[in-house]
Motif scaffolding. Structure first.
Motif, PDB file in Angstrom:
ATOM      1  N   VAL A 133      14.804 -42.603  53.026  1.00 14.09           N
ATOM      2  CA  VAL A 133      15.920 -42.019  52.273  1.00 14.09           C
ATOM      3  C   VAL A 133      16.286 -42.912  51.095  1.00 14.09           C
ATOM      4  CG1 VAL A 133      18.363 -41.348  52.411  1.00 14.09           C
ATOM      5  CG2 VAL A 133      16.813 -40.836  54.320  1.00 14.09           C
ATOM      6  N   PHE A 134      16.124 -44.208  51.264  1.00 14.37           N
ATOM      7  CA  PHE A 134      16.551 -45.181  50.257  1.00 14.37           C
ATOM      8  C   PHE A 134      15.395 -45.751  49.438  1.00 14.37           C
ATOM      9  CE2 PHE A 134      19.328 -45.302  53.961  1.00 14.37           C
ATOM     10  CZ  PHE A 134      20.565 -45.073  53.400  1.00 14.37           C
ATOM     11  N   TRP A 135      14.254 -45.930  50.093  1.00 14.60           N
ATOM     12  CA  TRP A 135      13.061 -46.504  49.462  1.00 14.60           C
ATOM     13  C   TRP A 135      11.935 -45.514  49.704  1.00 14.60           C
ATOM     14  CZ3 TRP A 135      11.938 -52.389  49.380  1.00 14.60           C
ATOM     15  CH2 TRP A 135      10.649 -52.650  48.902  1.00 14.60           C
ATOM     16  N   ARG A 170       8.433 -43.137  49.579  1.00 14.12           N
ATOM     17  CA  ARG A 170       7.010 -43.438  49.728  1.00 14.12           C
ATOM     18  C   ARG A 170       6.384 -43.805  48.386  1.00 14.12           C
ATOM     19  NH1 ARG A 170       2.506 -39.037  51.882  1.00 14.12           N
ATOM     20  NH2 ARG A 170       0.668 -40.370  51.596  1.00 14.12           N
ATOM     21  N   HIS A 171       6.763 -43.098  47.333  1.00 19.38           N
ATOM     22  CA  HIS A 171       6.280 -43.386  45.979  1.00 19.38           C
ATOM     23  C   HIS A 171       7.486 -43.583  45.056  1.00 19.38           C
ATOM     24  CE1 HIS A 171       2.223 -42.420  47.172  1.00 19.38           C
ATOM     25  NE2 HIS A 171       2.577 -41.204  47.561  1.00 19.38           N
ATOM     26  N   GLY A 172       7.288 -44.354  43.994  1.00 14.92           N
ATOM     27  CA  GLY A 172       8.364 -44.553  43.032  1.00 14.92           C
ATOM     28  C   GLY A 172       9.036 -45.896  43.194  1.00 14.92           C
ATOM     29  N   ILE A 173       9.872 -46.243  42.222  1.00 17.07           N
ATOM     30  CA  ILE A 173      10.500 -47.566  42.207  1.00 17.07           C
ATOM     31  C   ILE A 173      12.018 -47.505  42.352  1.00 17.07           C
ATOM     32  CG2 ILE A 173       8.653 -48.558  40.807  1.00 17.07           C
ATOM     33  CD1 ILE A 173      10.500 -48.338  38.386  1.00 17.07           C
ATOM     34  N   TYR A 174      12.580 -46.310  42.411  1.00 16.87           N
ATOM     35  CA  TYR A 174      14.034 -46.196  42.529  1.00 16.87           C
ATOM     36  C   TYR A 174      14.470 -46.560  43.937  1.00 16.87           C
ATOM     37  CZ  TYR A 174      18.766 -44.303  42.108  1.00 16.87           C
ATOM     38  OH  TYR A 174      20.142 -44.156  42.083  1.00 16.87           O
ATOM     39  N   ARG A 175      15.487 -47.423  44.041  1.00 13.18           N
ATOM     40  CA  ARG A 175      16.036 -47.837  45.321  1.00 13.18           C
ATOM     41  C   ARG A 175      17.495 -47.372  45.395  1.00 13.18           C
ATOM     42  NH1 ARG A 175      11.349 -47.932  45.745  1.00 13.18           N
ATOM     43  NH2 ARG A 175      10.017 -49.765  45.535  1.00 13.18           N
ATOM     44  N   ARG A 176      17.758 -46.485  46.314  1.00 14.56           N
ATOM     45  CA  ARG A 176      19.109 -45.945  46.466  1.00 14.56           C
ATOM     46  C   ARG A 176      19.974 -46.915  47.254  1.00 14.56           C
ATOM     47  NH1 ARG A 176      20.618 -40.980  50.501  1.00 14.56           N
ATOM     48  NH2 ARG A 176      22.824 -41.474  50.627  1.00 14.56           N
ATOM     49  N   PRO A 177      21.183 -47.219  46.802  1.00 13.86           N
ATOM     50  CA  PRO A 177      22.060 -48.119  47.568  1.00 13.86           C
ATOM     51  C   PRO A 177      22.518 -47.470  48.869  1.00 13.86           C
ATOM     52  CG  PRO A 177      23.232 -47.203  45.680  1.00 13.86           C
ATOM     53  CD  PRO A 177      21.800 -46.788  45.531  1.00 13.86           C
ATOM     54  N   GLY A 178      22.827 -48.297  49.838  1.00 10.87           N
ATOM     55  CA  GLY A 178      23.261 -47.809  51.145  1.00 10.87           C
ATOM     56  C   GLY A 178      22.829 -48.789  52.217  1.00 10.87           C
ATOM     57  N   THR A 179      22.551 -48.291  53.412  1.00  5.76           N
ATOM     58  CA  THR A 179      22.086 -49.130  54.520  1.00  5.76           C
ATOM     59  C   THR A 179      20.848 -48.503  55.149  1.00  5.76           C
ATOM     60  OG1 THR A 179      24.355 -49.855  55.012  1.00  5.76           O
ATOM     61  CG2 THR A 179      22.677 -50.250  56.699  1.00  5.76           C
ATOM     62  N   ALA A 180      19.705 -49.142  54.959  1.00  6.02           N
ATOM     63  CA  ALA A 180      18.442 -48.688  55.541  1.00  6.02           C
ATOM     64  C   ALA A 180      18.297 -49.303  56.934  1.00  6.02           C
ATOM     65  CB  ALA A 180      17.274 -49.089  54.654  1.00  6.02           C
ATOM     66  N   VAL A 181      17.896 -48.488  57.891  1.00  9.16           N
ATOM     67  CA  VAL A 181      17.884 -48.921  59.293  1.00  9.16           C
ATOM     68  C   VAL A 181      16.529 -48.650  59.943  1.00  9.16           C
ATOM     69  CG1 VAL A 181      18.957 -48.599  61.571  1.00  9.16           C
ATOM     70  CG2 VAL A 181      20.351 -48.401  59.492  1.00  9.16           C
ATOM     71  N   ILE A 182      16.075 -49.608  60.742  1.00  9.53           N
ATOM     72  CA  ILE A 182      15.056 -49.319  61.751  1.00  9.53           C
ATOM     73  C   ILE A 182      15.692 -49.606  63.104  1.00  9.53           C
ATOM     74  CG2 ILE A 182      13.099 -49.854  60.240  1.00  9.53           C
ATOM     75  CD1 ILE A 182      12.701 -52.429  61.945  1.00  9.53           C
ATOM     76  N   GLU A 183      15.275 -48.865  64.118  1.00 10.23           N
ATOM     77  CA  GLU A 183      15.878 -49.021  65.441  1.00 10.23           C
ATOM     78  C   GLU A 183      14.799 -49.085  66.511  1.00 10.23           C
ATOM     79  OE1 GLU A 183      19.006 -46.711  68.468  1.00 10.23           O
ATOM     80  OE2 GLU A 183      18.878 -46.111  66.355  1.00 10.23           O
ATOM     81  N   PHE A 184      14.803 -50.195  67.263  1.00 13.67           N
ATOM     82  CA  PHE A 184      13.919 -50.329  68.410  1.00 13.67           C
ATOM     83  C   PHE A 184      14.520 -49.523  69.574  1.00 13.67           C
ATOM     84  CE2 PHE A 184      12.711 -53.945  65.889  1.00 13.67           C
ATOM     85  CZ  PHE A 184      11.356 -54.107  66.136  1.00 13.67           C
ATOM     86  N   ALA A 196      20.192 -38.404  59.160  1.00 12.82           N
ATOM     87  CA  ALA A 196      21.455 -37.682  58.993  1.00 12.82           C
ATOM     88  C   ALA A 196      22.594 -38.656  58.729  1.00 12.82           C
ATOM     89  CB  ALA A 196      21.736 -36.833  60.232  1.00 12.82           C
ATOM     90  N   GLU A 197      22.579 -39.782  59.419  1.00 15.38           N
ATOM     91  CA  GLU A 197      23.590 -40.811  59.222  1.00 15.38           C
ATOM     92  C   GLU A 197      23.541 -41.352  57.799  1.00 15.38           C
ATOM     93  OE1 GLU A 197      23.692 -45.409  60.589  1.00 15.38           O
ATOM     94  OE2 GLU A 197      23.705 -43.979  62.254  1.00 15.38           O
ATOM     95  N   ALA A 198      22.327 -41.592  57.285  1.00 19.38           N
ATOM     96  CA  ALA A 198      22.169 -42.127  55.934  1.00 19.38           C
ATOM     97  C   ALA A 198      22.679 -41.138  54.878  1.00 19.38           C
ATOM     98  CB  ALA A 198      20.701 -42.464  55.679  1.00 19.38           C
ATOM     99  N   ARG A 199      22.369 -39.874  55.075  1.00 22.12           N
ATOM    100  CA  ARG A 199      22.753 -38.864  54.087  1.00 22.12           C
ATOM    101  C   ARG A 199      24.230 -38.510  54.146  1.00 22.12           C
ATOM    102  NH1 ARG A 199      17.201 -35.278  54.770  1.00 22.12           N
ATOM    103  NH2 ARG A 199      16.008 -36.427  53.184  1.00 22.12           N
ATOM    104  N   ALA A 200      24.883 -38.885  55.248  1.00 24.27           N
ATOM    105  CA  ALA A 200      26.318 -38.614  55.372  1.00 24.27           C
ATOM    106  C   ALA A 200      27.157 -39.666  54.659  1.00 24.27           C
ATOM    107  CB  ALA A 200      26.713 -38.554  56.848  1.00 24.27           C
ATOM    108  N   ASP A 201      26.538 -40.817  54.334  1.00 21.69           N
ATOM    109  CA  ASP A 201      27.287 -41.901  53.670  1.00 21.69           C
ATOM    110  C   ASP A 201      27.686 -41.481  52.261  1.00 21.69           C
ATOM    111  OD1 ASP A 201      27.086 -43.441  55.882  1.00 21.69           O
ATOM    112  OD2 ASP A 201      25.398 -44.659  55.159  1.00 21.69           O
TER     113      ASP A 201
END
Length: 241
Positions: A188-190, A192-206, A236-241
């Motif tokens: 959502v933030f970074w 697959r292609h392109g250089i634009y980085r959207r501000p927010g909180t990127a998460v991975i979860e084990f 969904a959490e990321a897009r709700a911010d």
């Protein structure tokens, strides 16, 4: 105006990141020539540095949730962009990636990856790739660590779905170790292609580990269900911010 500023921040971040990658690789090359154990050290340093500059230059924070395995384990991770790889390498104590064979030919970086214990496979020959992958894993049993595989085989955008490949089940059966599914919303933030980085909180979860002993079919259903359900929640959490 705000979007234009974010483009500038994104471009600056990418410049600093790739310059740092090259500089660190060159600085560590003499050490890796003497002892390969330095290869994962520079990769972890680069990963943690990248998380730092990503927040302070591009305004994109990162978060790792869940129980991070410290012993020998199989990691089956959602793969949306380079960022999920960075986050995994920044927190796992002894990561080894299953990577596509072509990446091994990248000057300096490919050599470093091999020295760090990454396992290259030819994705174009599925049966051969799985056998080679399993043979290489068997050779590496003497070095406990976390073996990372992307079950879908490639980066997948948040709104797309690709089938999960059986190579993960083959490794799960052979290793007889816990398999930790990993969900993500980083695409959502970074992207697959392109250089634009959207501000927010990127998460991975084990997610809770899948213990050894399941049949291949049962394992794959449980794995896909866990990763996709949790990833959709994070997206969904990321897009709700």
């Amino acid at each position: 105006m705000r979007t234009a500023l974010q483009w500038i921040r994104s471009i600056l971040f990418n410049i600093v990141m790739y310059v740092s990658m090259i500089a660190l690789a060159l600085a560590f090359t003499p050490l890796v020539l003497v002892d390969p154990k330095w290869a994962p050290v520079w990769m972890r340093l680069f990963a943690r540095w990248t998380r730092f500059i990503l927040r302070w230059i591009a305004g994109l924070k990162t978060e790792v949730r869940g129980e991070v395995p410290t012993g020998a384990a199989l990691i089956a991770s959602k793969h949306q962009s380079f960022l999920d790889s960075i986050l995994l390498f920044s927190v796992l104590p002894a990561p080894r990636f299953i990577m596509k064979k072509q990446l091994a030919w990248i000057p300096l970086m490919g050599w470093m990856a091999i020295k760090a214990g990454f396992i290259p496979v030819d994705r174009g020959k599925r049966g051969v790739a799985i056998k080679r992958m399993m043979a290489d894993v068997e050779k590496g049993r003497a070095t406990p660590g976390q073996l990372i595989i992307y079950p879908q085989g490639t980066r997948v955008a948040p709104d797309r779905h690709l089938p999960y490949k059986m190579g993960t089940a083959a490794l799960y059966a052979q290793l007889e170790q816990d398999c930790y599914p990993v969900a993500a919303n980083v695409g959502v933030f970074w992207p697959r292609h392109g250089i634009y980085r959207r501000p927010g909180t990127a998460v991975i979860e084990f997610l809770p580990p899948i213990p050894p002993g399941h049949t291949a079919a049962t394992f794959m259903v449980e794995l896909e269900g866990a990763i996709e359900t949790a990833s959709n929640r994070l997206i969904a959490e990321a897009r709700a911010d």
